[in-house]
Scaffold this active site. Structure first.
Site, PDB file in Angstrom:
ATOM      1  N   ASP A 177      14.408  -0.258  -8.517  1.00 15.07           N
ATOM      2  CA  ASP A 177      13.722   0.169  -7.296  1.00 15.07           C
ATOM      3  C   ASP A 177      12.802   1.330  -7.647  1.00 15.07           C
ATOM      4  OD1 ASP A 177      13.828  -0.162  -4.178  1.00 15.07           O
ATOM      5  OD2 ASP A 177      13.819   1.999  -4.554  1.00 15.07           O
ATOM      6  N   ASN A 193       1.268   4.100  -1.124  1.00 15.42           N
ATOM      7  CA  ASN A 193       0.644   3.344  -0.041  1.00 15.42           C
ATOM      8  C   ASN A 193       0.123   4.263   1.055  1.00 15.42           C
ATOM      9  OD1 ASN A 193       0.914   0.738  -1.050  1.00 15.42           O
ATOM     10  ND2 ASN A 193       2.959   0.459  -0.179  1.00 15.42           N
ATOM     11  N   HIS A 228      -2.962   0.428   0.243  1.00 13.44           N
ATOM     12  CA  HIS A 228      -2.173  -0.674  -0.306  1.00 13.44           C
ATOM     13  C   HIS A 228      -2.791  -1.275  -1.569  1.00 13.44           C
ATOM     14  CE1 HIS A 228       0.915  -0.987   2.824  1.00 13.44           C
ATOM     15  NE2 HIS A 228      -0.033  -0.610   3.676  1.00 13.44           N
ATOM     16  N   ASP A 267      -0.624  -1.959  -4.737  1.00  5.74           N
ATOM     17  CA  ASP A 267      -0.547  -3.257  -5.424  1.00  5.74           C
ATOM     18  C   ASP A 267      -0.721  -3.087  -6.926  1.00  5.74           C
ATOM     19  OD1 ASP A 267      -0.132  -4.507  -3.017  1.00  5.74           O
ATOM     20  OD2 ASP A 267      -2.145  -5.360  -2.861  1.00  5.74           O
ATOM     21  N   ASP A 294       9.124  -2.934  -3.198  1.00  6.72           N
ATOM     22  CA  ASP A 294       9.100  -2.305  -4.528  1.00  6.72           C
ATOM     23  C   ASP A 294      10.421  -2.514  -5.266  1.00  6.72           C
ATOM     24  OD1 ASP A 294      10.586  -0.729  -2.836  1.00  6.72           O
ATOM     25  OD2 ASP A 294       9.842   1.178  -3.596  1.00  6.72           O
TER      26      ASP A 294
END
Length: 296
Positions: free
Chosen positions: A177, A185, A190, A194, A220
């Site tokens: 994680d 973000n 975003h 990405d 994530d």
């Protein structure tokens, strides 16, 4: 009209479309080839049908997949025939492909017509199997990172569990994680987020061996299925991932690290059991201050 390419010295005479197999034989071949839509199984069935009529020694479908070879290893002292498959779309960069046949003796003209017929019959089942594989990959791949998705993870993990039942081979699971990902973000958008996810996917693939697999569960969260035998090997991979993330310019610029939980598969485990242990270890890693690894 089907055209031949051959490595033999003798040239092919033109092949006509006239039927050289009986209707019953054609129906029998079709019945076998339409009994599956799995590409590897289809190749095996086709090789069996070829051997019914011809002295085939090997069948090479490697233009459609790395492991799609059947029969004996290719040799230099037998006839090799490559027949094109031009009616199927294979990919953006591949405009044509060939099926390669090897035989234990030079084929007579009648045998070559039989091969032409069988090759022609095989094209449609092959096309259906390739399309099925394409759709299956779409259903098991994450489009952003090109890693497997949750469905792909479930399939791969079940294969490893089945392997353990057969041979007692263990495997390990890491649940990864990203720390501080939400702020990427929120602060940079975003598109930048990405990029972080894509670079994380590259790191995971670089840190595991070629036959091992990494997956994105969404958001994530990532997972890795590893061919390991003990907790130390699992720890080694986890530490390798975290070191690689510490060295990555994009991730370090955003303060993105990883918390990782790990678990070894134990005899009698279900997929839910091994995942639950690794997931619990992940939350312990998060609670322990992030950027850490915990094993269950």
């Amino acid at each position: 009209m089907i055209q031949f390419e051959t490595t033999a010295d003798t040239a092919f005479s033109p092949i006509t479309e006239r039927e050289v197999l009986s209707s019953d034989q054609i129906n029998s071949v079709l019945s076998q080839l339409t009994s599956t839509i799995e590409l590897s199984t289809l190749g095996s069935l086709y090789f069996t049908q070829l051997a019914t009529f011809l002295p085939v020694e090997s069948l090479d479908l490697s233009d459609f997949g790395e492991t799609l070879r059947y029969g004996l290893r290719p040799r230099d002292n037998i006839e090799t025939i490559s027949l094109p498959v031009s009616s199927i779309k294979f990919g953006e960069n591949q405009t044509s492909a060939y099926i390669r046949y090897q035989f234990g003796e030079m084929l007579a003209p009648t045998q070559r017509r039989i091969l032409a017929n069988l090759h022609h019959i095989f094209i449609r089942p092959l096309s259906h199997a390739l399309e099925f594989r394409r759709l299956k990959l779409m259903a098991t791949k994450d489009p952003l990172t090109n890693l497997g998705n949750r469905n792909g993870f479930n399939d791969a993990a079940q294969r490893l569990i089945n392997r353990n039942v057969r041979s007692d081979q263990l495997f390990g699971l890491l649940v990864v994680d990203l720390d501080n990902f939400k702020q990427v973000n929120d602060c940079y958008g975003h598109q930048q987020g990405d990029r972080v996810l894509q670079e994380t996917a590259h790191i995971l693939l670089d840190c595991i061996r070629g036959h091992e697999e990494a997956f994105r569960f969404g958001g994530d969260e990532f997972c890795c299925l590893l061919d390991v035998d003990n907790a130390q090997e699992l720890n080694t991979v986890a530490q390798r991932i975290q070191r690689a993330m510490h060295r990555h310019p994009l991730l370090t610029s955003h303060g993105v690290t990883s918390s990782i939980g790990g678990s070894l598969f134990r005899a009698g485990d279900s997929l839910e059991m091994v995942f639950e242990r690794a997931d619990k270890a992940l939350y312990e890693a998060k609670d322990g201050g992030k950027d850490t690894y915990q094993a269950a």
